[in-house]
Design a protein around this motif. Structure first.
Motif, PDB file in Angstrom:
ATOM      1  N   SER A 105      47.688  37.068  53.329  1.00 15.31           N
ATOM      2  CA  SER A 105      46.570  36.954  52.408  1.00 15.31           C
ATOM      3  C   SER A 105      47.065  37.203  50.994  1.00 15.31           C
ATOM      4  CB  SER A 105      45.485  37.960  52.777  1.00 15.31           C
ATOM      5  OG  SER A 105      46.001  39.271  52.734  1.00 15.31           O
ATOM      6  N   LEU A 106      46.460  36.490  50.049  1.00 15.01           N
ATOM      7  CA  LEU A 106      46.877  36.613  48.663  1.00 15.01           C
ATOM      8  C   LEU A 106      46.053  37.686  47.975  1.00 15.01           C
ATOM      9  CD1 LEU A 106      47.163  32.824  47.779  1.00 15.01           C
ATOM     10  CD2 LEU A 106      48.989  34.376  48.479  1.00 15.01           C
ATOM     11  N   ASP A 107      46.707  38.520  47.187  1.00 17.30           N
ATOM     12  CA  ASP A 107      45.969  39.542  46.464  1.00 17.30           C
ATOM     13  C   ASP A 107      45.308  38.934  45.234  1.00 17.30           C
ATOM     14  OD1 ASP A 107      47.946  39.302  44.457  1.00 17.30           O
ATOM     15  OD2 ASP A 107      49.170  40.844  45.419  1.00 17.30           O
ATOM     16  N   ALA A 108      44.475  39.719  44.577  1.00 11.26           N
ATOM     17  CA  ALA A 108      43.690  39.208  43.452  1.00 11.26           C
ATOM     18  C   ALA A 108      44.588  38.741  42.307  1.00 11.26           C
ATOM     19  CB  ALA A 108      42.729  40.297  42.971  1.00 11.26           C
ATOM     20  N   ALA A 109      45.671  39.464  42.069  1.00 10.32           N
ATOM     21  CA  ALA A 109      46.567  39.090  40.972  1.00 10.32           C
ATOM     22  C   ALA A 109      47.227  37.744  41.250  1.00 10.32           C
ATOM     23  CB  ALA A 109      47.617  40.182  40.776  1.00 10.32           C
ATOM     24  N   THR A 110      47.651  37.515  42.506  1.00  9.05           N
ATOM     25  CA  THR A 110      48.289  36.248  42.853  1.00  9.05           C
ATOM     26  C   THR A 110      47.298  35.101  42.745  1.00  9.05           C
ATOM     27  OG1 THR A 110      49.812  37.383  44.348  1.00  9.05           O
ATOM     28  CG2 THR A 110      49.575  35.002  44.617  1.00  9.05           C
ATOM     29  N   ARG A 111      46.072  35.338  43.206  1.00 12.08           N
ATOM     30  CA  ARG A 111      45.054  34.287  43.117  1.00 12.08           C
ATOM     31  C   ARG A 111      44.757  33.944  41.658  1.00 12.08           C
ATOM     32  NH1 ARG A 111      42.666  32.856  47.724  1.00 12.08           N
ATOM     33  NH2 ARG A 111      42.970  34.170  49.558  1.00 12.08           N
ATOM     34  N   ALA A 112      44.733  34.938  40.804  1.00 16.12           N
ATOM     35  CA  ALA A 112      44.490  34.683  39.382  1.00 16.12           C
ATOM     36  C   ALA A 112      45.634  33.863  38.791  1.00 16.12           C
ATOM     37  CB  ALA A 112      44.328  36.002  38.638  1.00 16.12           C
ATOM     38  N   TYR A 113      46.866  34.195  39.197  1.00 17.55           N
ATOM     39  CA  TYR A 113      48.030  33.435  38.727  1.00 17.55           C
ATOM     40  C   TYR A 113      47.933  31.981  39.187  1.00 17.55           C
ATOM     41  CZ  TYR A 113      52.865  31.928  38.150  1.00 17.55           C
ATOM     42  OH  TYR A 113      54.001  31.221  37.793  1.00 17.55           O
ATOM     43  N   LEU A 114      47.578  31.779  40.453  1.00 19.43           N
ATOM     44  CA  LEU A 114      47.474  30.427  40.988  1.00 19.43           C
ATOM     45  C   LEU A 114      46.390  29.633  40.272  1.00 19.43           C
ATOM     46  CD1 LEU A 114      47.848  31.108  44.817  1.00 19.43           C
ATOM     47  CD2 LEU A 114      49.528  30.102  43.281  1.00 19.43           C
ATOM     48  N   SER A 115      45.285  30.285  39.950  1.00 25.08           N
ATOM     49  CA  SER A 115      44.209  29.598  39.244  1.00 25.08           C
ATOM     50  C   SER A 115      44.676  29.132  37.872  1.00 25.08           C
ATOM     51  CB  SER A 115      43.008  30.541  39.108  1.00 25.08           C
ATOM     52  OG  SER A 115      41.951  29.905  38.411  1.00 25.08           O
ATOM     53  N   ASP A 116      45.388  30.003  37.153  1.00 19.65           N
ATOM     54  CA  ASP A 116      45.908  29.613  35.844  1.00 19.65           C
ATOM     55  C   ASP A 116      46.988  28.546  35.978  1.00 19.65           C
ATOM     56  OD1 ASP A 116      44.219  31.407  34.620  1.00 19.65           O
ATOM     57  OD2 ASP A 116      45.709  33.007  34.496  1.00 19.65           O
ATOM     58  N   TYR A 117      47.770  28.628  37.053  1.00 25.09           N
ATOM     59  CA  TYR A 117      48.819  27.640  37.263  1.00 25.09           C
ATOM     60  C   TYR A 117      48.210  26.262  37.521  1.00 25.09           C
ATOM     61  CZ  TYR A 117      53.400  25.850  38.624  1.00 25.09           C
ATOM     62  OH  TYR A 117      54.573  25.134  38.680  1.00 25.09           O
ATOM     63  N   ALA A 118      47.095  26.228  38.252  1.00 22.57           N
ATOM     64  CA  ALA A 118      46.400  24.964  38.493  1.00 22.57           C
ATOM     65  C   ALA A 118      45.902  24.363  37.181  1.00 22.57           C
ATOM     66  CB  ALA A 118      45.237  25.185  39.446  1.00 22.57           C
ATOM     67  N   THR A 119      45.397  25.208  36.296  1.00 18.27           N
ATOM     68  CA  THR A 119      44.949  24.734  34.987  1.00 18.27           C
ATOM     69  C   THR A 119      46.108  24.117  34.219  1.00 18.27           C
ATOM     70  OG1 THR A 119      43.228  26.438  34.909  1.00 18.27           O
ATOM     71  CG2 THR A 119      43.856  25.424  32.822  1.00 18.27           C
TER      72      THR A 119
END
Length: 305
Positions: A105-119
């Motif tokens: 499972s991805l932690d909140a920090a990783t998910r935030a990074y992935l969201s910005d990376y998608a942008t």
């Protein structure tokens, strides 16, 4: 299979253990006949297994030629379905249930990074895709969508679902990916073999391998053609990064174009098993004549519209 070939089980076992480059045309032709392949499918088998064309079959003067549609190059003949909708950035898309059973499972920090990376990916005007170690797609940008916009629906092998399944099993993959057999299928089969050695118990990878076994052409390519191809091209050819390949872009301004594959995966994503692949298209000389090149290499961003 031995019965279909009218040989003993022992002889068939010897056939399986014989390196593909030592197979004779008569032996391959017998396999084509036993599997009841069309001429188009037989041609695929010859090119994938031994990298040469299938000799023409003798045609009886009294025979009637029946026009054939495009032969299904690989994968089960799934019924088509209605597309599920547009592609979304991966934070909004739930991964298939069978692909996350043993994924951390991805932690909140990783998910935030992935969201910005998608942008960031969406701001890049070159076709780009992010997938995990099972080739399950996490995100595609608008330029990638534009490149594959003409692909028809498929229940398990869409380019925004699982890139490996798309290359191997979608009957329309070759309409975008040039020289699909040797430039795309074989390198990805080699990568799959390596992944299975590393993650032998991965259910998603094993399911892909099972689907390959169920398809006679892809199974022959995996068991016979792949070792021959690796010996002929070298291990370096297995990796995408830096390879120059052909794509057929639906935008007539690009048409038949060359592209360089660039792996630009940051360490943060590599640690989580992701790979980002970007296709850098080489600009045609004129929009109306995409096959004519300039003397030097020129690059142009691909519009996502």
């Amino acid at each position: 299979m031995a019965a279909r070939l009218e040989i003993s089980a022992g002889t068939y076992d010897v056939w399986e253990r014989t390196p593909a480059h030592e197979w004779t045309e008569d032996r391959l032709a017998a396999l084509v006949k036993a599997l009841e392949m069309t001429d188009q499918q037989g041609g695929w088998l010859f090119r994938l297994a031994v990298d040469r064309e299938m000799p023409p079959s003798p045609v009886s003067p009294a025979s009637t030629t029946v026009p054939l549609g495009p032969a299904r190059p690989s994968g089960p003949a799934f019924p088509y379905r209605t597309p599920v909708g547009p592609l979304f950035p991966f934070p909004s898309v739930a991964a298939p249930s069978d692909s996350i059973d043993d994924a951390p499972s991805l932690d909140a920090a990783t998910r935030a990074y992935l969201s910005d990376y998608a942008t960031m990916m969406d701001a890049v005007p070159l076709p780009s895709v992010l997938f995990d170690r099972r080739w399950d797609v996490a995100h595609v940008n608008p330029a990638f969508q534009a490149l594959f916009r003409g692909i028809g629906p498929h229940p398990t092998a869409m380019p925004d679902q699982n890139f490996l399944r798309f290359v191997l099993f979608h009957p329309e993959a070759g309409s975008v990916l040039g020289d699909r057999e040797t430039s795309w299928c074989l390198p990805l089969l080699a990568q799959l073999e390596s992944a299975l050695e590393r993650w032998a118990d991965d259910g998603v990878l094993q399911a892909i391998r099972k689907d390959i076994e169920d398809d006679p052409i892809m199974d022959a390519a995996y068991r016979f053609g792949l070792p021959h191809w690796v010996r002929a091209t070298g291990a370096a050819a297995v990796h995408h990064d830096g390879a120059v390949r052909t794509v057929y872009h639906p935008d007539p301004g690009w048409g038949h174009a060359e592209c360089r594959i660039v792996d630009e995966t940051p360490g943060t994503l590599q640690d989580d098993g992701y790979t980002r692949m970007t296709l850098v298209l080489r600009e045609p000389r004129h929009a109306g004549t995409p096959d004519v090149r300039r003397g030097k290499s020129h690059l142009r961003a691909v519009s996502g519209t």
